[in-house]
Design an enzyme around this catalytic site. Structure first.
Site, PDB file in Angstrom:
ATOM      1  N   SER A 118       0.845  -1.188   0.000  1.00 14.32           N
ATOM      2  CA  SER A 118       0.000   0.000   0.000  1.00 14.32           C
ATOM      3  C   SER A 118       0.887   1.247   0.000  1.00 14.32           C
ATOM      4  O   SER A 118       1.652   1.458  -0.931  1.00 14.32           O
ATOM      5  CB  SER A 118      -0.957  -0.041   1.193  1.00 14.32           C
ATOM      6  OG  SER A 118      -2.004   0.866   1.035  1.00 14.32           O
ATOM      7  N   ASP A 129      -9.993  -3.816  -5.117  1.00  9.10           N
ATOM      8  CA  ASP A 129      -9.370  -3.001  -4.081  1.00  9.10           C
ATOM      9  C   ASP A 129      -9.876  -1.561  -4.140  1.00  9.10           C
ATOM     10  O   ASP A 129      -9.658  -0.869  -5.132  1.00  9.10           O
ATOM     11  CB  ASP A 129      -7.851  -3.023  -4.275  1.00  9.10           C
ATOM     12  CG  ASP A 129      -7.084  -2.379  -3.132  1.00  9.10           C
ATOM     13  OD1 ASP A 129      -7.703  -1.719  -2.289  1.00  9.10           O
ATOM     14  OD2 ASP A 129      -5.853  -2.542  -3.103  1.00  9.10           O
ATOM     15  N   HIS A 179      -7.803  -5.288  -1.119  1.00 10.36           N
ATOM     16  CA  HIS A 179      -6.549  -4.706  -0.665  1.00 10.36           C
ATOM     17  C   HIS A 179      -5.660  -5.703   0.067  1.00 10.36           C
ATOM     18  O   HIS A 179      -4.441  -5.624  -0.015  1.00 10.36           O
ATOM     19  CB  HIS A 179      -6.862  -3.513   0.253  1.00 10.36           C
ATOM     20  CG  HIS A 179      -5.724  -2.581   0.456  1.00 10.36           C
ATOM     21  ND1 HIS A 179      -5.108  -1.911  -0.578  1.00 10.36           N
ATOM     22  CD2 HIS A 179      -5.068  -2.196   1.586  1.00 10.36           C
ATOM     23  CE1 HIS A 179      -4.143  -1.138  -0.097  1.00 10.36           C
ATOM     24  NE2 HIS A 179      -4.094  -1.309   1.209  1.00 10.36           N
TER      25      HIS A 179
END
Length: 688
Positions: free
Chosen positions: A538, A624, A659
């Site tokens: 991320s 995501d 995610h």
């Protein structure tokens, strides 16, 4: 079907736009499906499938190694594990895993004695889903109902349901599209929740009365600021429901009585840019944890009749970073960090200077309050671990100060902490700042510059990465790796200023710290140039993108999970789910040319250069909502035609997840095994 022999090359289609007098060319813009969050563009799907095919072809020779790693990691997990039961009212609650199961079962039994009752079976709920995640889980005050929320595709748009625990059947009440906690009204007859809007933002707090249509639910609060999100919670006393709104740097809190959520909300203090606060309550006294007077937070009090008149109870401190306060009936608990190490302090309401800090045996560790659901707690549940000590559950007797071990994470295949050592070293960054690094090695590790080392970091949003235990990490350490966590600026490991020194105009400190830590570890003979592997996800994936642009020769291999690499384009697109709420973290390049120039200067996608890059594995999730799939897809597409080396570059997109990658505990483990196999392969250690 034959395996591909060449990586896919994404077509370049002319696309450009102008901002602040600068023309940006983006020939891979088309990889963003304009119908998102629905992704059905045939060209986009074809490209992602082609990249997945290339990933599978390149990884196929490593299947035996992946399986070996997977079985090692699986062997360190107690398959039929269970949590330590905890009392909440008249019941004891805990979770169990069946042998071989990917997901948990939730149980309870009467404190007075009786048979255990299955509350929720995640495995049953997940049986037809490629992805499953349980969100909110909340038993009603009368103990008869369970409100829970599920996500079955990784999009983080949850469906809330209510189960009658006396019959075992779900009620007709279903609330789709939630993105919040589920908080019960005191009489168990209604629920507070928040709906996700079209931009995946909770801008509301609503009340659902059981047995009524959701269309008639009452909106208790609506947030007008597009950058703010609404959270719903409850004070520990359970007298008040908390409706909090805020972004990454500002907050505003309202309380409503749990007995009557439709009463006029009590606004604690109007929002003020840069001021964050959270609220607890005891017998009409509010306890406010806030950064208004000190960057490392103070604790203030106020009467509920005058909620904005704050009086300092505990001053802010340069040495102690106060991260949380939890109220109980007879005492309260302060959590924080001193010199980057977790602290837990018991405080007396009558004499706040009387402090009972809980001490732990190791020099580097992670410790926190565990599950403590009751208001009148006499014995606190604590969680403790270190890089060499498995997850340990303690009970702490507040009256006597005695710590009792209830459970130590079992490693069925065997684990001897004495075979390993952990260190905490300080390495100077280029501006002289000392950056802490947590390291685990085997005791027989030779610090002579020949060993490989894996370096991990996150470095954003004020999230500290604790020096915690990992059963997966052992597969690298046992093969001769040193494993290091760099506590770089951007996290709040060393206090709130540590976070502020890695955001907005100081963002590049985060990247420089990581590079300088790697160089420092090389200088100390933990490893050598080109023998360092690195990973992050991320915002930590953004970090990976930055460091392969700036210092590609340092890294032997890099893994970037769901990487936030198309930073400039994302921060320019206010129609995306997170963008407006992220401007306090990254800057607003739409209105601020300086922010535009800074983001453009480090955005990994915009700074891909015609030079050699290390071998790289990149992951994405089609559903995501946090880092949209096209960011890693565009980045890889650009790297393929720009970089000058022949090193391996792989993109794996989870076509049915979001995610966090795959959701089952063993499916998730398999992905970690793939990552480690890739790193070992690139370090010439695939046979180990």
């Amino acid at each position: 079907m034959s395996q591909p022999t060449q990586p896919p090359i994404a077509e370049q289609r002319p696309y450009s736009f102008e901002r602040h007098g600068v023309t940006i060319q983006d020939p891979w813009h088309w990889l963003k499906d304009e119908g998102y969050p629905k992704v059905d563009d045939a060209d986009v799907i074809a490209y992602l499938n082609a990249e997945n095919g290339w990933f599978e072809a390149q990884m196929k020779p490593l299947e035996p190694l992946v399986e070996t790693l997977f079985q090692e990691m699986k062997g360190r997990i107690k398959e039929d594990d269970s949590s330590v039961p905890q009392k909440d009212g008249n019941w004891l609650y805990w979770v169990e895993y069946d042998k071989g199961a990917q997901y948990k079962k939730w149980y309870r039994k009467p404190v007075a004695g009786g048979d255990k009752v299955l509350l929720l079976d995640e495995t049953e709920l997940a049986k037809d889903a490629e992805y499953f995640r349980l969100g909110a889980f909340s038993v009603s005050p009368d103990g008869r109902l369970l409100a829970y929320a599920i996500d079955d595709d990784g999009s983080e748009r949850f469906e809330a349901r209510i189960k009658d625990l006396t019959t075992g059947k779900d009620l007709p009440d279903i609330i789709p599209g939630t993105l919040s906690s589920l908080i019960w009204r005191e009489d168990s007859g209604a629920l507070l929740y928040g709906l996700a809007n079209e931009n995946w933002r909770t801008d509301n707090a609503r009340l659902h009365v059981l047995g009524t249509p959701t269309e008639s639910d009452v909106e208790l609060y609506k947030e007008a600021d597009e950058g703010f999100r609404v959270d719903i919670g409850m004070t520990s006393s359970e007298k008040y429901i908390v409706i909090a709104t805020g972004d990454n740097e500002t907050s505003e809190v309202r309380l409503v009585p749990a007995a009557n959520p439709q009463a006029e909300p009590i606004l604690i203090r109007p929002r003020q840019k840069g001021v964050e606060y959270a609220v607890e309550e005891r017998d009409g006294t509010l306890f406010i944890h806030t950064n208004d007077g000190h960057i490392n937070f103070r604790l203030a009090t106020a009467r509920i009749e005058a909620p904005g008149a704050w009086t300092t109870l505990i001053e802010g401190s340069d040495e102690f970073y106060m991260t949380d306060m939890t109220a109980f009936k007879d005492f309260y608990v302060i959590e924080g960090r001193r010199n980057g190490l977790d602290q837990i302090e018991i405080r007396d309401y009558a004499d706040p200077s009387k402090t009972a800090p809980i001490t732990f045996p190791e020099a580097s560790y992670a410790a926190s309050l565990g599950d403590n659901p009751e208001w009148d707690m006499k014995v606190l549940r604590l969680a403790y671990e270190s890089m060499v000590t498995p997850d340990t559950v303690y009970d702490y007797d507040v009256a006597t100060g005695k710590l009792t071990v209830l459970k130590v994470q079992e490693v069925p295949s065997g684990y001897n902490a004495a075979d390993y050592k952990t260190e905490r070293v300080m390495i100077a960054a280029r501006d002289g700042t000392q950056v802490p690094v947590s390291i685990i090695t085997r005791k027989d590790f030779k610090q002579d510059g020949t060993a490989p080392l894996h370096l991990y970091a996150y470095g954003a949003y004020g999230y500290a990465i604790p020096p915690s235990f990992s059963v997966t990490r052992l597969s690298m350490v046992d093969r001769g790796f040193a494993y290091a966590i760099a506590h770089i600026r951007g996290g709040d490991d060393l206090g709130r200023q540590w976070y502020l020194d890695g955001k907005l105009t100081k963002r590049t400190n985060t990247f420089n710290d990581f590079v300088d830590v790697a160089k420092g570890l090389i200088e100390r003979d933990y490893t050598a140039k080109g023998r360092v592997t690195a990973s992050g996800g991320s915002a930590g994936g953004e970090l990976m993108g930055a460091i392969v642009n700036s210092d590609p020769e340092l890294w032997g291999a890099v893994v970037a999970h769901v990487p936030f690499v198309d930073v400039l384009n994302t921060m320019l697109d206010e129609t995306l789910p997170l963008t407006s709420g992220e401007w306090p973290e990254w800057g607003n390049p739409i209105t601020d040319k300086a922010a535009f120039d800074l983001l453009r200067s480090y955005s990994p996608y915009d700074n891909v250069g015609a030079h050699a890059y290390p071998p790289m594995l990149v992951t994405a999730g089609l559903n995501d909502p946090r880092v949209t799939y096209w960011e890693p897809a565009k980045w890889v597409a650009k790297l393929r035609v720009t970089k000058t080396d022949d090193n391996v570059l792989l993109l794996k997109t989870n076509m049915g997840a979001g995610h966090g990658g795959k959701s089952g505990r063993f499916d998730s483990l398999k992905e970690t095994a793939e990552e480690f196999a890739f790193l070992l392969w690139q370090m010439g250690m695939a046979g180990k």
